[in-house]
Design an enzyme around this catalytic site. Structure first.
Site, PDB file in Angstrom:
ATOM      1  N   GLY A 544      -3.317  11.537 -43.815  1.00  0.00           N
ATOM      2  CA  GLY A 544      -2.027  10.871 -43.695  1.00  0.00           C
ATOM      3  C   GLY A 544      -2.029   9.587 -44.493  1.00  0.00           C
ATOM      4  O   GLY A 544      -2.771   9.437 -45.473  1.00  0.00           O
ATOM      5  N   GLU A 545      -1.185   8.642 -44.082  1.00  0.00           N
ATOM      6  CA  GLU A 545      -1.154   7.289 -44.681  1.00  0.00           C
ATOM      7  C   GLU A 545      -0.846   7.308 -46.172  1.00  0.00           C
ATOM      8  O   GLU A 545      -1.149   6.351 -46.883  1.00  0.00           O
ATOM      9  CB  GLU A 545      -2.472   6.551 -44.438  1.00  0.00           C
ATOM     10  CG  GLU A 545      -2.881   6.471 -42.993  1.00  0.00           C
ATOM     11  CD  GLU A 545      -4.267   5.899 -42.812  1.00  0.00           C
ATOM     12  OE1 GLU A 545      -4.627   4.988 -43.578  1.00  0.00           O
ATOM     13  OE2 GLU A 545      -4.985   6.394 -41.920  1.00  0.00           O
ATOM     14  N   GLY A 546      -0.283   8.395 -46.686  1.00  0.00           N
ATOM     15  CA  GLY A 546       0.052   8.466 -48.104  1.00  0.00           C
ATOM     16  C   GLY A 546      -1.106   8.782 -49.012  1.00  0.00           C
ATOM     17  O   GLY A 546      -0.951   8.771 -50.245  1.00  0.00           O
TER      18      GLY A 546
END
Length: 571
Positions: A544-546
């Protein structure tokens, strides 16, 4: 320096430059009027001479039928050529029976006109051709039939049209007889289960040369004017069709899309040599951003009340910890972005989508529901968050999108089910670090949320009922980027669901999207299919988190550099 264009020894030898220079260059060298004359002169012939049809002529006509287009190049047609007089006699009895059956169901005047029609072609024509469709291959196994299962029958109808036109060009007459019960005609020629018949074709030298269609001359019907059957764009609302949905965004025009492909054709490499990456580069070039060399990771963060229902393996403080690390440039997403040459902007989606400063962390903006028992927020909240996202999305360079928020895979699953009408179990996965007990709670919460809110929802309502603030901001960012012709690289499941909401609001936004990765999260594949996107990476990421968007953005920037630096060929 340019190089001579490598000309393939097989396939299409033309170049994009040649095709652009003479778009009509594929036309036949002779006057096409002959073809149109054949089309206009085709007739349903009912009277025949007894003279035989030479074998070479028959073969040419059958070859024309066999040259028809077919779904998935399946060639499902089979042509049973009937010469046996006994078979023709039995077929004629079947047509006579069916003509009387159909006449008995009509109004008296129409029945009399049907009985007056000349339908002796089955007996008179020297040849009968029963066109069959072999449907024994499952529809899902043929390209194009999974969505239109009857496309195999349409293919056989196209073959019949080819036969008809070829027969007319040869001076033969052909009539299509459907006064059969399909099961009786199938039994007549011994068709096995799974093979259907489209009727009996009479073929022979005509004993009539009608200047107009027979049913028209008999007063049965008249040909409609062309204007009565041609519609522009969609069915008219004043004739029962729904009103067109509002649309404000436009994808790149056909000139831009074809221009990007033409440019790629000038490279000293086979077309599509970089596979999925080439398609993504084409998409960026069509947006007019082929010279882009950097960009920004926008990381939207928010807390979620649904986390209190035990749907995550982590506590809410993790959202704030990751945000602080991102602001410091040390979260996995921020470090991946830096490695790809991207800047990072962290957004507090819980505070109306404002960019964060170092002292702030994600927090909710007023009371919000937990999805299962109450809506996520109001329609006014959705409007405000979308507007904030639009401002964030309108920027130069690539826009990579990521999210942070404990519990937001539950939110994304509920939103995906609400948008797509999908079974909640098909879109609810483990998320980060969850076990089977957490997964069961997630599934129960998502199912309860969808039961409460409904499914197949309009995107604005789905966001209000089942969304999250960061997903709504990201949906707005997609819309803002599309309006600015900014390429958008998506991260995993949650970001893709936000992008799906944006595309359902404005279909033109899809043209700016590049799927960065396919994550391990259940439901991501379904959402990517709904978006019509093939991902650049398939690394089974759970970060996640880009992070996935940043890694894919780096690959896309490399692809653009390769495109700009690769040698060109001459005209």
């Amino acid at each position: 320096m340019t190089y001579p264009r490598p000309v393939p020894l097989i396939g299409d030898a033309t170049s994009a430059a040649e095709r652009a220079g003479d778009p009509a260059g594929w036309a036949m060298p002779d006057d096409a009027g002959g073809f149109y004359a054949v089309v206009a002169a085709r007739r349903d012939v009912r009277r025949y001479r007894p003279d035989p049809v030479p074998d070479d002529v028959l073969r040419r006509v059958l070859a024309a039928g066999h040259s028809a287009p077919s779904v998935g190049h399946s060639q499902p047609w089979r042509f049973v050529v009937v010469r046996d007089p006994a078979v023709r006699d039995r077929a004629a009895v079947l047509t006579d029976r069916e003509r009387l059956r159909q006449a008995a169901q009509m109004e008296p005047d129409a029945a009399r006109r049907l009985l007056d029609l000349q339908l002796e072609g089955v007996r008179e024509a020297p040849l009968g051709i029963v066109v069959c469709c072999d449907r024994r291959t499952p529809a899902a196994g043929v390209l194009g039939r999974a969505t239109f299962p009857d496309a195999d029958l349409w293919s056989c109808a196209a073959a019949i049209q080819n036969l008809w036109l070829a027969a007319r060009a040869e001076g033969l007459g052909m009539g299509w007889v459907t006064l059969f019960r399909p099961e009786e005609l199938a039994g007549l020629v011994g068709l096995p289960d799974g093979v259907a018949t489209l009727g009996w074709l009479c073929l022979g030298w005509p004993d009539e040369r009608p200047p107009a269609p027979g049913l028209e001359r008999a007063g049965w019907s008249r040909r409609l004017p062309l204007e009565a059957v041609v519609l522009e764009d969609r069915w008219p609302a004043d004739d029962g069709g729904p009103a067109a949905p509002p649309s404000h965004l436009r994808a790149p025009g056909r000139e831009d899309v074809v221009g990007a492909r033409d440019e790629a054709d000038r490279l000293l490499t086979p077309p599509g040599s970089l596979g999925v990456l080439d398609r993504a580069v084409d998409r960026v070039v069509a947006l007019g951003r082929g010279d882009v060399a950097g960009g920004t990771l926008v990381l939207a963060a928010a807390d979620h009340p649904v986390a209190a229902l035990g749907v995550s393996a982590y506590g809410g403080h993790v959202t704030r910890d990751v945000v602080r690390a991102a602001l410091a440039g040390t979260s996995v997403g921020a470090t991946a972005a830096a490695a790809a040459g991207l800047g990072t902007v962290v957004v507090d989606a819980g505070d109306d989508g404002d960019p964060l400063h170092a002292a702030r962390a994600a927090r909710p903006a007023g009371p919000r529901g937990d999805l299962a028992a109450a809506p996520a927020f109001t329609a006014a909240d959705v409007e405000r968050l979308l507007a904030a996202g639009r401002e964030l999305g309108a920027r130069d360079g690539l826009l990579a999108l990521g999210e942070v928020g404990v519990g937001n895979t539950t939110v994304a699953a509920a939103l995906a089910a609400g948008l797509l009408g999908a079974d909640p179990a098909d879109v609810t996965g483990l998320g980060s670090g969850a076990d089977s007990e957490v997964l069961e709670r997630k599934r129960a919460v998502v199912a309860q949320a969808v039961r409460r809110a409904g499914s197949g929802l309009a995107p604005e309502r789905a966001l209000a009922e089942l969304g999250g603030p960061e997903l709504t901001v990201l949906a707005g960012a997609v819309l803002g980027a599309a309006a600015a012709r900014t390429p958008v690289v998506l991260d995993g499941f949650a970001v893709s669901v936000a992008a799906l909401a944006a595309v359902l609001l404005e279909p033109g936004a899809q043209a700016c999207l590049v799927a960065g990765q396919r994550s391990r999260e259940r439901g991501h594949e379904l959402v990517l299919h709904a978006l019509g996107l093939e991902p650049l990476l398939d690394l089974r990421l759970r970060a996640g988190e880009g992070a996935g968007a940043a890694l894919a953005a780096g690959l896309l920037l490399d692809g653009l550099r390769v495109r700009r630096a690769t040698a060109r060929v001459g005209p």
